[in-house]
Design an enzyme around this catalytic site. Structure first.
Site, PDB file in Angstrom:
ATOM      1  N   VAL A 130      40.169  10.162   9.457  1.00  0.00           N
ATOM      2  CA  VAL A 130      39.605   8.686   8.809  1.00  0.00           C
ATOM      3  C   VAL A 130      38.453   8.432   9.596  1.00  0.00           C
ATOM      4  CG1 VAL A 130      39.519   6.252   8.634  1.00  0.00           C
ATOM      5  CG2 VAL A 130      41.315   7.285   7.175  1.00  0.00           C
ATOM      6  N   ALA A 131      39.224   8.560  11.238  1.00  0.00           N
ATOM      7  CA  ALA A 131      38.663   8.327  11.923  1.00  0.00           C
ATOM      8  C   ALA A 131      37.257   9.607  12.607  1.00  0.00           C
ATOM      9  CB  ALA A 131      39.184   8.212  13.358  1.00  0.00           C
ATOM     10  N   ILE A 190      35.925  11.680   9.902  1.00  0.00           N
ATOM     11  CA  ILE A 190      35.374  11.996   8.896  1.00  0.00           C
ATOM     12  C   ILE A 190      33.998  11.224   9.289  1.00  0.00           C
ATOM     13  CG2 ILE A 190      34.478  11.486   6.031  1.00  0.00           C
ATOM     14  CD1 ILE A 190      37.462  11.928   6.292  1.00  0.00           C
ATOM     15  N   ASP A 212     -10.730   6.794   4.315  1.00  0.00           N
ATOM     16  CA  ASP A 212     -11.815   6.506   3.551  1.00  0.00           C
ATOM     17  C   ASP A 212     -12.259   5.411   4.371  1.00  0.00           C
ATOM     18  OD1 ASP A 212     -11.842   6.863   0.394  1.00  0.00           O
ATOM     19  OD2 ASP A 212     -10.653   5.295   0.613  1.00  0.00           O
TER      20      ASP A 212
HETATM   21  P1  ATP Z   1     -16.003   5.110   0.863  1.00  0.00           P
HETATM   22  O1  ATP Z   1     -15.735   6.179  -0.273  1.00  0.00           O
HETATM   23  O2  ATP Z   1     -16.110   5.550   2.010  1.00  0.00           O
HETATM   24  O3  ATP Z   1     -15.362   3.912  -0.140  1.00  0.00           O
HETATM   25  P2  ATP Z   1     -18.453   4.695  -0.593  1.00  0.00           P
HETATM   26  O4  ATP Z   1     -18.337   3.467  -1.132  1.00  0.00           O
HETATM   27  O5  ATP Z   1     -19.349   4.981  -0.670  1.00  0.00           O
HETATM   28  O6  ATP Z   1     -17.590   5.421   0.702  1.00  0.00           O
HETATM   29  P3  ATP Z   1     -18.557   5.696  -3.486  1.00  0.00           P
HETATM   30  O7  ATP Z   1     -17.962   4.019  -3.930  1.00  0.00           O
HETATM   31  O8  ATP Z   1     -17.729   6.419  -3.997  1.00  0.00           O
HETATM   32  O9  ATP Z   1     -18.178   5.519  -1.592  1.00  0.00           O
HETATM   33  O10 ATP Z   1     -19.867   5.422  -3.766  1.00  0.00           O
HETATM   34  C1  ATP Z   1     -20.634   6.645  -3.093  1.00  0.00           C
HETATM   35  C2  ATP Z   1     -22.438   5.927  -3.563  1.00  0.00           C
HETATM   36  O11 ATP Z   1     -23.099   5.852  -5.030  1.00  0.00           O
HETATM   37  C3  ATP Z   1     -22.638   4.927  -2.068  1.00  0.00           C
HETATM   38  O12 ATP Z   1     -23.219   5.291  -1.398  1.00  0.00           O
HETATM   39  C4  ATP Z   1     -23.709   4.507  -2.840  1.00  0.00           C
HETATM   40  O13 ATP Z   1     -25.314   5.230  -2.828  1.00  0.00           O
HETATM   41  C5  ATP Z   1     -23.301   4.455  -4.239  1.00  0.00           C
HETATM   42  N1  ATP Z   1     -22.514   2.953  -5.013  1.00  0.00           N
HETATM   43  C6  ATP Z   1     -21.859   2.185  -4.612  1.00  0.00           C
HETATM   44  N2  ATP Z   1     -21.808   1.010  -5.516  1.00  0.00           N
HETATM   45  C7  ATP Z   1     -22.426   1.497  -6.253  1.00  0.00           C
HETATM   46  C8  ATP Z   1     -22.648   0.479  -7.671  1.00  0.00           C
HETATM   47  N3  ATP Z   1     -22.052  -0.698  -7.507  1.00  0.00           N
HETATM   48  N4  ATP Z   1     -23.905   0.977  -8.218  1.00  0.00           N
HETATM   49  C9  ATP Z   1     -24.697   2.080  -8.061  1.00  0.00           C
HETATM   50  N5  ATP Z   1     -24.748   2.857  -6.860  1.00  0.00           N
HETATM   51  C10 ATP Z   1     -23.081   2.613  -6.143  1.00  0.00           C
END
Ligand code: ATP
Length: 850
Positions: free
Chosen positions: A278-279, A281, A325
């Protein structure tokens, strides 16, 4: 069926006003009537169930045999004590197990899905489990549908329903459809089904069926809760302790046979053998690990990292690449408009640009602003330029939308303007400019020439080099084709997104810990590099790889180059999967963060998928191993350090338990084998006592050892490296042998007087050496005298309390009777203390040579 019912009728049947939603006061009543949105009462850890599990333990059965033998020998006191040990053991086991299960369940609750609903006329985010039939739920790309919904409105909405239909193609959703005939699920385009994923677009719908009645509820197999997973370490330890358990039993059998051959008292030896089994295991091994892990992850959740899968804790210690990101994790995601370029120059936005800014935009200002920070910043800018945002939106209603996604990197919105229908486009410059063939300058539309393009691109590059994020705008008269082509370029707007405080320091901490930090972003390469430079993630352009460059590389070249890249820019979610794979093939252990709708595959692929809890999508959270509640990069690095710390504590506890067990086996085995004329050096109850008091508690105290200062100055632990690497196996064996030897020495010394005295000395030395040895394990690398022993008050407490208890059990008459001890004279005490404390001296001495 809801898909065959017009929406107005459904709203009426369920007595819901579309503008108000369900009233808070009706919720409970609806839940009673239609059922709650949970599949079955989550099976909470019940004390009774845990107790039953303990009783099933073979150890308990062995101990029960010991009780019977004691009774047979008419050792009623011994039988009582063993019974007490059984009860105490089970009680401690149950309590620990209960608390760990509670802790893990609390974590599960924290990461459970949310839903955006309209109740009492207000939008609120509630636990998806709280939904009732009739609730109006808003859906957007990235959401997991929280119940079966009849859609009331859809904008370019598409769902991924493979888990229901097996069909991996996205399904178009359209709230305006109505089906007179019966339809299979796959063809009910006006419904959204629980547990499927909104892949694109947005919309809202009314809950028509909750969990059990939902389509997914009918597929019983899917409802099974994820089975309790065991981490690789837990699995390895479980098999190790099984192995050691079998070993111990074999040794005990051997011991018994030897004793039999020596002609010792049969039943007495049977009892000793059983107690030793027992001890010896190491049944506490897996339990200690589970408890340390459970408490460790609870502590991590207080530091904003919710661990969804326990194995992540172990893997964290091996991570050597963190892919992060950019927006919101390394930067604050607090966008602010810094520059406007239109009419061929930097300056103020003209009316057409402002209209596009306001209309091609989902955000809402007002007292409680809603929407993406970049879109909010745009609205704020338009407002400051004198636009009445709400009035303009009322005046120019939206007719159609082609939504944003991270592959298109643009969005388009079609509106009924006073002058006619117009489509407005906004997005990344490379996505918008090539689709333009004209340019708006001072109210006139001109042809967009090559030199215009160049000028615009240069202006843009200049801002990107200053770490600014750029969004381009264009429009066209809409003719019903919804084509994003032959656009008129209106201009672009630049934003500043300040860096998060403390990121640079965390990047440095990670570097010192042997971890490469890599930025992955959808943003422009120049913007990304500028930010990476400020954070010391990258220095030169040769460390940047764009999505387009990535496409041009085959797997082998990518794998070869990848360890040099620090910034991946303009990437899409599918690139992220390739990036993770390439890193893994290059031998890296990757932690990857993600927030987007399509990031789930890469999070699943990474060794540790990390989801953003604040701004991340539901799908991401579901696919992740860890959720950050504050979306901060520092939390990732902290989690790594916490993972290393927890692993080290588990290691300490395990090494401690094993050396103690080894010591016990050795002392008994050698004494019986070598001293045939002598009785066993420890009585059965003494062995059980040692097992209960001096093994378990110090091991738990080591499990909560505070973090050693140098955890982040070591290189990551190779993933395959076991607990016994770096000489720790030898350390354990030698310490076990030492504990066994000093126990025997004490026994031999005590024999100068009588058996009872000798047994008492062996008992004292065995237990106290173990207590002293627990201090050795406080730091595996430092000398005890430099290891801030005071920092772990639990360890000090178990030590002091343990020593005091041992002194008491051999001085109090009652305890003496129960544990078969006698009072010791001063010399004997000095020998006991000297022998026990010598385990510290010997370890300090050995450290000099390591
Ligand atoms: P991360 O990946 O670091 O979050 P991010 O936010 O720039 O970066 P995405 O959200 O994929 O990545 O956006 C990529 C690109 O798309 C942006 O750099 C911008 O030019 C364009 N974009 C982002 N949001 C919008 C939107 N709401 N409407 C139109 N274009 C957009």
């Amino acid at each position: 069926m809801p898909y065959q019912t017009p929406t107005y009728q459904l709203l009426k049947e369920l007595s819901v006003n579309e503008n108000v939603g369900v009233h808070a006061r009706e919720v409970e009543q609806r839940r009673q009537r239609f059922g709650a949105n949970v599949f079955e009462e989550v099976r909470r850890a019940s004390i009774a169930r845990l107790f039953l599990e303990q009783v099933k333990d073979p150890m308990i059965l062995i101990l029960c045999a010991a009780v019977l033998i004691s009774l047979f020998l008419q050792e009623v006191v011994d039988a009582g004590i063993i019974l007490l040990v059984i009860v105490l053991n089970a009680l401690i086991g149950v309590l620990q197990q209960y608390r760990s299960e509670q802790a893990l369940q609390a974590l599960k609750d924290m990461s459970s899905p949310k839903a955006m609903v309209l109740r009492d006329g207000e939008y609120q985010s509630i636990d998806a489990r709280e939904l009732v039939v009739g609730d109006l739920v808003f859906l957007q790309a990235g959401n997991i549908v929280p119940a079966d919904l009849r859609l009331l409105e859809t904008v370019s909405m598409r769902c991924e329903e493979s888990m229901l239909t097996g069909e991996s193609d996205l399904v178009e959703k359209d709230a305006t459809l109505l089906y007179p005939q019966e339809q299979p699920i796959a063809d009910q385009h006006n419904m959204a089904f629980m547990s499927t994923v909104v892949a694109a677009g947005h919309g809202h719908g009314i809950v028509v069926r909750c969990a059990k009645d939902s389509e997914v509820g009918k597929i019983a197999a899917l409802l099974k809760e994820e089975s309790e997973e065991k981490t690789p370490l837990q699995q390895r330890l479980a098999s190790l302790s099984r192995l050691l358990g079998i070993g111990s039993v074999v040794i005990c059998l051997l011991l018994f046979l030897i004793a039999l051959a020596q002609g010792r008292d049969l039943l007495d030896m049977l009892l000793v053998s059983i107690s030793l089994a027992v001890a010896a295991i190491p049944e506490g091994l897996p339990a200690v690990v589970t408890i340390v892990l459970a408490f460790g992850v609870t502590a991590m959740s207080r530091k904003n990292a919710i661990v969804r899968h326990l194995h992540a804790v172990e893997t964290l210690g091996s991570v050597n690449v963190i892919c992060s990101d950019k927006t919101g994790t390394l930067t604050q995601n607090r966008m602010c408009v810094s520059d406007v370029y239109c009419d061929n120059a930097y300056g103020r936005a003209n009316r057409r640009l402002l209209e596009a800014v306001v209309l091609c935009n989902h955000a809402h200002l007002g007292s409680d602003p809603m929407g993406e920070p970049m879109e909010l910043a745009l609205l704020q800018h338009a407002k400051e330029a004198g636009i009445d945002v709400e009035a303009l939106r009322r005046q120019c209603p939206q007719l159609h939308e082609i939504p944003f996604d991270s592959v298109r990197k643009r969005m388009s919105s079609v509106h009924q303007m006073p002058q006619g229908t117009r489509m407005m486009v906004k997005g990344a410059l490379e996505q918008v400019l090539p689709r333009c063939d004209r340019l708006l300058v001072e109210g006139r539309t001109l042809r967009l020439r090559g030199e215009d393009r160049q000028r615009i691109q240069q202006a843009c590059a200049q801002l990107a080099r200053a770490a600014k994020r750029i969004l381009a705008f264009a429009d066209r008269r809409e003719d019903g084709s919804f084509a994003e082509e032959q656009l008129v370029f209106l201009g672009f707007i630049a934003f500043i997104d300040p860096l998060r405080e403390g990121v640079a320091e965390s990047v440095e901490t990670a570097r010192r810990a042997g971890i490469d930090v890599v930025m992955i972003t959808g943003d422009h390469p120049m913007t990304a590099l500028a930010i990476a430079r400020e954070l010391q993630i990258a220095q030169g352009e040769d460390e940047v790889l764009s999505g387009a460059q990535l496409d041009a590389l085959d797997e082998t070249s990518l794998r070869r180059q990848i360890r040099k890249v620090r910034v991946f820019a303009r990437v899409t979610p599918s690139h992220k999967v390739r990036i993770v794979d390439a890193f893994k093939q290059s031998g890296a252990i990757v932690a990857m963060s993600g927030d987007g709708v399509n990031d789930a595959p890469s999070l699943k692929r990474a060794d540790i998928g990390i989801a953003m809890g604040k701004n991340g999508s539901d799908v991401c959270r579901q696919a992740s191993d860890i959720i950050l509640t504050d979306d901060r990069f520092e939390t990732i690095v902290d989690a790594v350090s916490e993972g290393r710390h927890l692993y080290m504590n588990i290691q300490k506890a395990v090494l401690y338990l094993l050396s103690c067990n080894l010591g016990e086996i050795m002392a008994l085995f050698l004494a019986i084998a070598l001293l045939p004329s002598m009785p066993a050096p420890l009585a059965a109850v003494q062995i059980l006592w040692v097992n209960l008091v001096t093994d378990a508690f110090p091991a738990l105290a080591l499990g909560v050892d505070p973090k050693e200062q140098d955890v982040m100055s070591k290189k990551p632990r190779p993933k395959k490296e076991g607990l016994f690497a770096h000489g720790m196996g030898l350390f354990t064996v030698l310490n076990g042998m030492y504990i066994g030897t000093v126990t025997l020495v004490a026994f031999r010394f005590g024999l100068q007087q009588d058996i009872a005295h000798a047994q008492t000395m062996a008992f004292m030395v065995l237990s106290m050496t173990q207590l002293f040895h627990s201090l050795n394990l406080h730091s595996l690398s430092r000398s005890l005298f430099h290891s801030h022993l005071m920092a772990n008050r639990w360890l000090l407490l178990t030590f002091v309390f343990g020593i005091a208890l041992q002194i008491l059990v051999c001085t109090l008459p009652l305890a003496q009777q129960l544990l078969h001890t006698v009072s010791l004279d001063l010399i004997s005490w000095l020998v006991v203390m000297g022998l026990s404390a010598s385990v510290i001296a010997i370890n300090e001495f050995a450290r000099l040579f390591r």
